[in-house]
Design an enzyme around this catalytic site. Structure first.
Site, PDB file in Angstrom:
ATOM      1  CB  SER A  33     -23.458 -13.361  35.943  1.00  0.00           C
ATOM      2  OG  SER A  33     -23.672 -14.037  34.729  1.00  0.00           O
ATOM      3  CG  ASN A  34     -27.143 -11.862  32.287  1.00  0.00           C
ATOM      4  OD1 ASN A  34     -27.600 -12.844  31.728  1.00  0.00           O
ATOM      5  ND2 ASN A  34     -26.090 -11.201  31.820  1.00  0.00           N
ATOM      6  CD  GLN A  35     -32.210 -14.928  36.788  1.00  0.00           C
ATOM      7  OE1 GLN A  35     -31.751 -16.061  36.620  1.00  0.00           O
ATOM      8  NE2 GLN A  35     -32.890 -14.588  37.848  1.00  0.00           N
ATOM      9  CB  SER A  36     -28.561 -15.129  29.581  1.00  0.00           C
ATOM     10  OG  SER A  36     -28.503 -15.855  28.374  1.00  0.00           O
ATOM     11  CB  ALA A  99     -27.788 -11.761  28.563  1.00  0.00           C
TER      12      ALA A  99
END
Ligand code: CTP
Ligand code: CA
Length: 227
Positions: A33-36, A99
């Site tokens: 996943s990511n930081q969004s 994102a």
């Protein structure tokens, strides 16, 4: 106070907004996943709804509350996000602020990956996810939203990369913002953005994500009124 008709400039319009990260499983307990944070996308959904649009917000996992007056669909993976966007068509407006993970595991393990004491670490084989923005922008004219807006978060060569993205995705506008060292765009309350279309570039002053969202919603209403 009761809303006057002038405040409801998007009444009768339908909008799809994507927001947050996606979450791509590696096994039943792990994911990519990511930081969004979803703050900008959620604020845009709320701002469009404030102007009277019927908004479907398709969001990955975030800690934010569902915006009031917005039909919010919760998804995890990019493929689920695309399916939920398709299900929300037809729409006049699409704003892709999510994102989306560019890749997912080629074959998520059915059981938890185990750490064998002397085994080498597993190799992750990734495959490309569908591009939701490019898919919506590339729909046949009778199904394509009249205005398709994407984001470009870049660490360097911001305007160059954003212009290339506008062309590659086939969308109408790109909201470009600088991310990475020296900025706190990811998760922070403020954003500094540039609105780019095929002809022009407009730099907006740094403002709260809620303020950027309201400005974008007004610009969208202007655009649809003058077409
Ligand atoms: N986007 C999307 N689906 C994807 C990837 C991106 O809808 N699978 C959308 C994002 O929501 C954003 C825009 O495309 O509006 C740009 O995303 P970005 O990650 O900046 O662009 P990419 O084409 O993935 O390029 P890169 O990550 O290499 O910069
Ligand atoms: Ca990407």
């Amino acid at each position: 106070a009761a809303l006057t008709p002038a405040d409801q400039r998007l009444r009768g319009r339908r909008a799809i907004v994507t927001s947050g990260p996606t979450r791509e499983p590696l096994d039943p307990v792990r994911f990519l996943s990511n930081q969004s944070s979803g703050r900008q996308g959620h604020a845009i959904a709320a701002a469009l709804a404030e102007l009277g649009a019927a908004v479907t917000l398709v969001t990955g996992p975030v800690t934010l509350a569902d915006p009031p007056g917005v039909d919010t669909r919760h998804v995890e993976t990019a493929e689920e996000m695309l399916a939920a966007c398709r299900a929300a068509l037809p729409a006049d407006i699409a704003v892709c602020a999510a994102a989306v993970s560019d890749w997912r595991a080629a074959a998520p393990a059915p059981g938890k990956l185990k750490k064998d004491a002397d085994a080498t670490p597993p190799r992750l084989e990734l495959v490309a996810n569908p591009d939701i923005l490019a898919t919506l922008a590339g729909l046949p004219a009778d199904r394509r939203p009249a205005l398709v807006v994407g984001f470009a978060a870049e660490t360097d060569h911001l305007l160059e990369h954003a212009r290339a993205k506008l062309a590659r995705k086939g969308c109408d506008w790109i909201i470009a913002n600088q991310v990475g060292p020296g900025t706190d765009t990811f998760g922070g309350p403020d954003n500094t953005v540039h609105l780019i279309d095929a002809a022009d570039m407009e730099s907006w002053p740094t403002a709260a994500k809620t303020e950027i969202a309201r400005r974008l919603a007004r610009r969208i209403a202007d655009h649809l009124e003058t077409r």
